[in-house]
Design an enzyme around this catalytic site. Sequence first.
Site, short mmCIF file in Angstrom:
data_model
loop_
_atom_site.label_atom_id
_atom_site.label_comp_id
_atom_site.label_asym_id
_atom_site.label_seq_id
_atom_site.Cartn_x
_atom_site.Cartn_y
_atom_site.Cartn_z
N HIS A 43 0.85 -1.19 0.00
CA HIS A 43 0.00 0.00 0.00
C HIS A 43 0.89 1.24 0.00
O HIS A 43 1.82 1.33 0.79
CB HIS A 43 -0.89 0.03 1.24
CG HIS A 43 -1.71 -1.20 1.44
ND1 HIS A 43 -2.75 -1.54 0.62
CD2 HIS A 43 -1.61 -2.19 2.36
CE1 HIS A 43 -3.28 -2.67 1.03
NE2 HIS A 43 -2.61 -3.10 2.08
N GLU A 148 -5.23 -14.10 4.73
CA GLU A 148 -6.17 -12.98 4.81
C GLU A 148 -7.51 -13.29 4.17
O GLU A 148 -8.30 -12.37 3.92
CB GLU A 148 -5.57 -11.74 4.14
CG GLU A 148 -4.20 -11.35 4.68
CD GLU A 148 -3.64 -10.13 4.01
OE1 GLU A 148 -3.94 -9.01 4.45
OE2 GLU A 148 -2.90 -10.28 3.01
N ASP A 174 -8.30 -7.74 7.13
CA ASP A 174 -8.72 -8.40 5.90
C ASP A 174 -9.31 -9.78 6.20
O ASP A 174 -10.31 -10.18 5.58
CB ASP A 174 -7.55 -8.53 4.93
CG ASP A 174 -7.25 -7.22 4.22
OD1 ASP A 174 -8.13 -6.35 4.19
OD2 ASP A 174 -6.13 -7.07 3.69
#
Length: 257
Positions: A43, A148, A174
């Site tokens: 990210h 996740e 997640d």
Amino acid sequence: MHQNVPSSRAAAIGLAICVMNTVETVAVARRTGFDFIVVDMEHGRIGLDSLTDISVAGLLAGLPVYARVTGPSSPDIARVLDCGAIGVIVPHVDTLEQARAIVEKTRFLPTGGRALPGPLAMTGFEPVPVAELIAKAEATTRVIAMIESRSGLDAADDIAALAGIDGLMIGSNDLAAAIGHVGDIGHDVVQQAFRRIGAAAMRHGKSFGAMGLPPDRVREQALAFGADMIVATNEINLLFEGAQRTMADFRQITEQV
């Protein structure tokens, strides 16, 4: 329930670097006592150049640096290791086939098929014989699969059993969302998922870690299930929380004048 929970000293505590991509973050993390750094390339803005700088600084400071890449198909899975990261954290590992592909990219023969690089940061860039390079890399490199999703949860035991995978790590938010409990990390169903993943890691002698747990859930939901790696927070959260506290303190002082 807590009798067999490892003490806080048994679990390494990490700081994620998400935005502030400079070597100064290594100095701050080292000085404040963090046990490792995760450079988050999944990210945000951080790329290979910054990852390399932080990783080499970490090697010199004696602070392990892990790179979290963008996923199982990331072209950087092996490159982050070539560039100095001591380990790679791969998010969204959903199947045994994906885990096998990760091992193929990150492990040298005979476990995998990683291409032989030139001099590495881990040797101080000294050219060393190939056999020595491979032996040192295999002894120190850590490959961690993040679980996740529901399919990753179902495959966790097989992934943990795979040679070349050193550990499982949970992406807490997640995973909670994937099994139907968005924003409710402490839900009983989510806790049972943590238990299953932790048990899979322990059954096969692998590391178990968590990222994204609030402090009040760490003992119940990570340490209780054998976690030895906890990513506590990231540098932006620390900056924001510190700024809020400082502003509150100074507002109170100035408003009293």
